[in-house]
Scaffold this motif. Structure first.
Motif, PDB file in Angstrom:
ATOM      1  N   PHE A 105       4.758 -12.302  -8.220  1.00 52.93           N
ATOM      2  CA  PHE A 105       4.655 -11.065  -9.539  1.00 52.93           C
ATOM      3  C   PHE A 105       3.697 -10.279  -7.927  1.00 52.93           C
ATOM      4  N   SER A 106       3.698  -9.300  -9.119  1.00 54.66           N
ATOM      5  CA  SER A 106       2.478  -7.741  -8.650  1.00 54.66           C
ATOM      6  C   SER A 106       0.994  -8.179  -9.562  1.00 54.66           C
ATOM      7  N   LEU A 107       0.048  -7.644  -9.247  1.00 56.71           N
ATOM      8  CA  LEU A 107      -1.390  -7.674 -10.008  1.00 56.71           C
ATOM      9  C   LEU A 107      -1.589  -6.458  -9.395  1.00 56.71           C
ATOM     10  N   TYR A 108      -1.605  -5.686 -10.329  1.00 54.59           N
ATOM     11  CA  TYR A 108      -2.998  -4.425 -10.253  1.00 54.59           C
ATOM     12  C   TYR A 108      -4.358  -4.867 -10.738  1.00 54.59           C
ATOM     13  N   GLN A 109      -5.081  -4.515 -10.334  1.00 57.15           N
ATOM     14  CA  GLN A 109      -6.990  -4.867 -10.299  1.00 57.15           C
ATOM     15  C   GLN A 109      -7.517  -4.508  -9.461  1.00 57.15           C
ATOM     16  N   GLN A 110      -8.660  -3.564 -10.119  1.00 59.78           N
ATOM     17  CA  GLN A 110      -9.921  -3.074  -9.616  1.00 59.78           C
ATOM     18  C   GLN A 110      -9.303  -1.763  -8.410  1.00 59.78           C
ATOM     19  N   GLY A 111      -8.797  -1.120  -8.915  1.00 55.14           N
ATOM     20  CA  GLY A 111      -8.152  -0.220  -7.988  1.00 55.14           C
ATOM     21  C   GLY A 111      -7.219  -0.644  -6.938  1.00 55.14           C
ATOM     22  N   ARG A 112      -6.632  -1.737  -6.945  1.00 58.80           N
ATOM     23  CA  ARG A 112      -5.618  -2.965  -5.386  1.00 58.80           C
ATOM     24  C   ARG A 112      -4.701  -3.376  -5.778  1.00 58.80           C
ATOM     25  N   GLN A 113      -3.691  -2.372  -5.263  1.00 59.15           N
ATOM     26  CA  GLN A 113      -2.416  -3.298  -5.988  1.00 59.15           C
ATOM     27  C   GLN A 113      -1.985  -4.262  -5.533  1.00 59.15           C
ATOM     28  N   VAL A 318       3.930 -14.984   0.922  1.00 63.17           N
ATOM     29  CA  VAL A 318       3.547 -14.015   1.256  1.00 63.17           C
ATOM     30  C   VAL A 318       2.278 -13.276  -0.090  1.00 63.17           C
ATOM     31  N   VAL A 319       1.239 -12.767   0.796  1.00 60.32           N
ATOM     32  CA  VAL A 319       0.509 -11.524  -0.320  1.00 60.32           C
ATOM     33  C   VAL A 319       0.378 -10.591   0.328  1.00 60.32           C
ATOM     34  N   MET A 320       0.599  -9.445   0.118  1.00 60.75           N
ATOM     35  CA  MET A 320       0.851  -7.895   0.347  1.00 60.75           C
ATOM     36  C   MET A 320      -0.547  -7.584  -0.293  1.00 60.75           C
ATOM     37  N   ALA A 321      -1.504  -6.883   0.245  1.00 60.31           N
ATOM     38  CA  ALA A 321      -2.361  -5.682  -0.083  1.00 60.31           C
ATOM     39  C   ALA A 321      -2.097  -4.150   0.106  1.00 60.31           C
ATOM     40  N   LEU A 322      -1.461  -3.686  -0.487  1.00 60.43           N
ATOM     41  CA  LEU A 322      -0.896  -2.828   0.022  1.00 60.43           C
ATOM     42  C   LEU A 322      -1.515  -1.393   0.347  1.00 60.43           C
ATOM     43  N   ASP A 323      -2.689  -1.458  -0.882  1.00 55.50           N
ATOM     44  CA  ASP A 323      -3.727  -0.440  -0.074  1.00 55.50           C
ATOM     45  C   ASP A 323      -4.341  -0.610   1.567  1.00 55.50           C
ATOM     46  N   LYS A 324      -3.904  -1.781   1.874  1.00 51.67           N
ATOM     47  CA  LYS A 324      -4.308  -1.892   3.304  1.00 51.67           C
ATOM     48  C   LYS A 324      -2.671  -1.456   4.203  1.00 51.67           C
ATOM     49  N   ARG A 325      -1.969  -1.531   3.589  1.00 53.91           N
ATOM     50  CA  ARG A 325      -0.482  -2.278   4.067  1.00 53.91           C
ATOM     51  C   ARG A 325      -0.225  -3.257   4.729  1.00 53.91           C
ATOM     52  N   THR A 326      -1.044  -4.177   4.624  1.00 59.55           N
ATOM     53  CA  THR A 326      -1.242  -5.422   4.957  1.00 59.55           C
ATOM     54  C   THR A 326      -0.432  -6.746   4.734  1.00 59.55           C
ATOM     55  N   LEU A 327       0.738  -7.628   5.225  1.00 59.00           N
ATOM     56  CA  LEU A 327       0.924  -9.116   5.067  1.00 59.00           C
ATOM     57  C   LEU A 327       0.453 -10.043   5.732  1.00 59.00           C
ATOM     58  N   HIS A 328       0.442 -10.621   3.898  1.00 57.21           N
ATOM     59  CA  HIS A 328       0.318 -11.947   4.824  1.00 57.21           C
ATOM     60  C   HIS A 328       0.641 -13.080   4.747  1.00 57.21           C
ATOM     61  N   LEU A 329       0.903 -13.829   5.483  1.00 59.62           N
ATOM     62  CA  LEU A 329       2.219 -14.888   5.844  1.00 59.62           C
ATOM     63  C   LEU A 329       1.319 -16.053   5.772  1.00 59.62           C
ATOM     64  N   ARG A 330       1.930 -17.014   4.932  1.00 59.89           N
ATOM     65  CA  ARG A 330       1.907 -18.633   5.676  1.00 59.89           C
ATOM     66  C   ARG A 330       3.158 -19.159   5.142  1.00 59.89           C
ATOM     67  N   TYR A 331       3.432 -19.984   6.813  1.00 62.33           N
ATOM     68  CA  TYR A 331       5.081 -20.288   7.176  1.00 62.33           C
ATOM     69  C   TYR A 331       5.149 -21.672   6.581  1.00 62.33           C
ATOM     70  N   GLY A 332       6.057 -22.528   5.427  1.00 62.98           N
ATOM     71  CA  GLY A 332       6.031 -24.055   5.031  1.00 62.98           C
ATOM     72  C   GLY A 332       5.285 -23.804   3.837  1.00 62.98           C
ATOM     73  N   TYR A 333       4.634 -25.108   3.346  1.00 61.55           N
ATOM     74  CA  TYR A 333       4.193 -24.850   1.916  1.00 61.55           C
ATOM     75  C   TYR A 333       2.670 -23.613   2.235  1.00 61.55           C
ATOM     76  N   PRO A 334       2.205 -23.110   0.984  1.00 59.84           N
ATOM     77  CA  PRO A 334       1.741 -22.751   1.178  1.00 59.84           C
ATOM     78  C   PRO A 334      -0.102 -23.470   1.108  1.00 59.84           C
ATOM     79  N   CYS A 335       0.234 -24.412   0.278  1.00 62.14           N
ATOM     80  CA  CYS A 335      -0.137 -26.031  -0.119  1.00 62.14           C
ATOM     81  C   CYS A 335      -1.169 -25.991   1.076  1.00 62.14           C
TER      82      CYS A 335
END
Length: 346
Positions: A105-113, A318-335
């Protein structure tokens, strides 16, 4: 936790370093896909190599520079170029019968993509997942999380452009770019408009869904195929997708063969995001960790009731904060992941 593989220089140098660093994982990936091709489409590795060669003209036409990197990966890993080409055409060879999961999913919220997804696939590929930080002489810096020996999968670049992927099972396959080659070209584009042009003009050989978004707040889902892509515009700042087609421009030309869990996961994604939580890294990983409707849940665990060859589970999120150019990764089950690896591009 995965290490980050830093690759710099010319296309060939990047490929050689990739092949050397991940030679053992590349060889294991070949073994995995050799089994998969035989199980699902009745091709051994030699026959699959022949099938992959038919995509060379499309690559030479639309992305010739990447062939130098393919050759470099092969050289570094002690293999032939066609072995690496075949890995990068694995979707075109196998997805008429085998499909992965993946909820995006993509989500645009409070000026952040934001962009986020789970990548669901066979457990025997878990140890072959790699994180590549690529600084090419002729392209923007990028980060890609995917499989050893492959040019790209899910990631973002220094322009703030991010890409997610959903596999589609279909018998359609044309003469465009292989999916993973197209993903790398997208990750080298300088913005959303360039990415749109790639999917519209270069075309992609087999159906898939590319969820593309930019730091400027642009986002769309592209249900790519040999013809014009189906385009999914944001609704309420969101685009959601799993593993079936639903844009009219795609469904008019392509028949897919999705599994029932794709529709279940899409409904659940829409429930969790309408209204969306206050966006943040932890909150979006919580969405990807959802177990409602298990075993057909967003966070997929092994379903022992399925035949072994059809079992898919979440290998990373993965969760990507595109304004920060940051990729956050959880390896394996995210839970269950105890750590989150975060990579920021300057």
């Amino acid at each position: 936790m995965l290490d980050i593989t830093h690759l710099r220089g010319s296309r060939h140098a990047i490929g050689v370093a990739h092949g050397q660093r991940h030679a053992a994982q590349i060889q294991r990936s070949i073994e995995v896909y050799d089994r998969l091709f035989q199980d699902f489409v009745g091709l051994d590795w030699a026959a699959a190599r022949q099938e992959a060669r038919r995509f060379i003209p499309a690559i030479e036409r639309a992305f010739p520079a990447i062939l130098n990197e393919l050759e470099g990966i092969a050289e570094g890993a002690g293999l032939q170029r066609d072995d690496i080409l075949t890995l990068n055409c694995r979707s075109e060879i196998s997805l008429t019968q085998a499909s992965g999961g993946c909820s995006a999913f993509s989500l645009y919220q409070q000026g952040r993509q934001w962009l986020a997804q789970n990548w669901d696939w066979r457990l025997d590929q878990l140890d072959n997942v790699v994180v590549l930080h690529i600084e090419s002489d002729d392209a923007p810096p990028l980060v890609s999380v995917g499989e050893a020996g492959m040019l790209a999968k899910i990631g973002l670049n220094a322009h703030g452009l991010g890409v997610c992927l959903n596999a589609i099972r279909s018998q359609t396959c044309g003469d465009g770019l292989p999916i993973h080659v197209a993903l790398r070209k997208l990750l080298e584009s300088d913005g959303f408009t360039s990415a749109q042009r790639i999917v519209a003009e270069d075309r992609v050989a087999s159906p898939a869904h590319f969820l593309v978004a930019s730091a400027a707040g642009q986002a769309a889902g592209f249900e790519v195929q040999p013809g014009p892509p189906g385009v999914l515009e944001p609704s309420g700042g969101r685009v959601t997708h799993t593993n079936h087609l639903y844009a009219a421009a795609a469904t008019a030309y392509v028949t897919d063969f999705s599994k029932p869990d794709s529709h279940v996961r899409l409904r659940r994604l829409n429930e969790l995001l309408d209204p969306p939580p206050e966006a943040g890294v932890s909150a979006l990983f919580d969405v990807l960790s959802d177990h409602h409707n298990a075993p057909m849940s967003i966070c997929k665990h092994t379903d022992v009731d399925l035949p072994e060859a059809e079992r898919m589970e979440t290998l990373f999120a993965v969760v990507m904060a595109l304004d920060k150019r940051t990729l956050h990764l959880r390896y394996g089950y995210p839970c269950k992941a105890r750590q989150t690896l975060s990579i920021t591009l300057d």
